[in-house]
Design a protein around this motif. Structure first.
Motif, PDB file in Angstrom:
ATOM      1  N   ALA A  78       4.923  15.885  -9.654  1.00  0.00           N
ATOM      2  CA  ALA A  78       5.294  16.949  -8.708  1.00  0.00           C
ATOM      3  C   ALA A  78       5.226  16.442  -7.272  1.00  0.00           C
ATOM      4  O   ALA A  78       6.109  16.734  -6.455  1.00  0.00           O
ATOM      5  CB  ALA A  78       4.388  18.157  -8.897  1.00  0.00           C
ATOM      6  N   GLU A  79       4.203  15.661  -6.961  1.00  0.00           N
ATOM      7  CA  GLU A  79       4.071  15.070  -5.627  1.00  0.00           C
ATOM      8  C   GLU A  79       5.241  14.135  -5.341  1.00  0.00           C
ATOM      9  O   GLU A  79       5.795  14.133  -4.234  1.00  0.00           O
ATOM     10  CB  GLU A  79       2.750  14.311  -5.538  1.00  0.00           C
ATOM     11  CG  GLU A  79       2.502  13.633  -4.223  1.00  0.00           C
ATOM     12  CD  GLU A  79       1.219  12.807  -4.213  1.00  0.00           C
ATOM     13  OE1 GLU A  79       1.071  12.006  -3.270  1.00  0.00           O
ATOM     14  OE2 GLU A  79       0.374  12.932  -5.132  1.00  0.00           O
ATOM     15  N   SER A  82       8.452  16.177  -4.756  1.00  0.00           N
ATOM     16  CA  SER A  82       8.368  16.806  -3.436  1.00  0.00           C
ATOM     17  C   SER A  82       8.616  15.788  -2.319  1.00  0.00           C
ATOM     18  O   SER A  82       9.369  16.046  -1.372  1.00  0.00           O
ATOM     19  CB  SER A  82       7.003  17.466  -3.270  1.00  0.00           C
ATOM     20  OG  SER A  82       6.874  18.052  -2.009  1.00  0.00           O
ATOM     21  N   LYS A  86      11.770  15.794   0.310  1.00  0.00           N
ATOM     22  CA  LYS A  86      11.499  15.788   1.753  1.00  0.00           C
ATOM     23  C   LYS A  86      12.201  14.608   2.417  1.00  0.00           C
ATOM     24  O   LYS A  86      12.827  14.753   3.471  1.00  0.00           O
ATOM     25  CB  LYS A  86       9.987  15.728   1.982  1.00  0.00           C
ATOM     26  CG  LYS A  86       9.573  15.891   3.408  1.00  0.00           C
ATOM     27  CD  LYS A  86       8.054  15.935   3.505  1.00  0.00           C
ATOM     28  CE  LYS A  86       7.598  16.158   4.925  1.00  0.00           C
ATOM     29  NZ  LYS A  86       6.134  16.227   5.023  1.00  0.00           N
TER      30      LYS A  86
END
Length: 97
Positions: A78-79, A82, A86
């Motif tokens: 998930a990191e 993300s 970004k």
């Protein structure tokens, strides 16, 4: 759906200095017979520190291959997603569609 087998989330429109451009998925995945492919555009080159914590995987330029979800840390995935979104949004704006 992007093609026959990629489930994509978000999209971005790109245009290179050469004038070539188009639209593509911002992130997505494709369930394969022997593995799961996760796509982050434009690639994983700047995410080595996150990938080092992910678990068992293989990484290409913008495709991550995972044999089973139990091989990786889902929170780190998930990191990574993300961070990829970004980063992509700083190059080309990402839209939800």
């Amino acid at each position: 759906m992007w093609g026959d087998s990629i489930i994509g989330y978000g999209r971005y429109d790109y245009r290179y200095d050469s004038g070539r451009g188009g639209s593509f998925l911002a992130t997505g995945f494709s369930p394969r017979k022997s593995s799961l492919s996760v796509y982050i555009m434009p690639g994983y080159a700047d995410f080595g520190s996150i990938l080092a914590r992910l678990g068992k995987h293989k990484a290409g330029k913008s495709c991550l291959t995972i044999n089973t979800l139990s091989d990786i840390d889902i929170d780190v995935l998930a990191e990574l997603i993300s961070a990829g979104l970004k980063d992509l949004n700083t190059r080309w704006p990402v839209s939800p569609g």
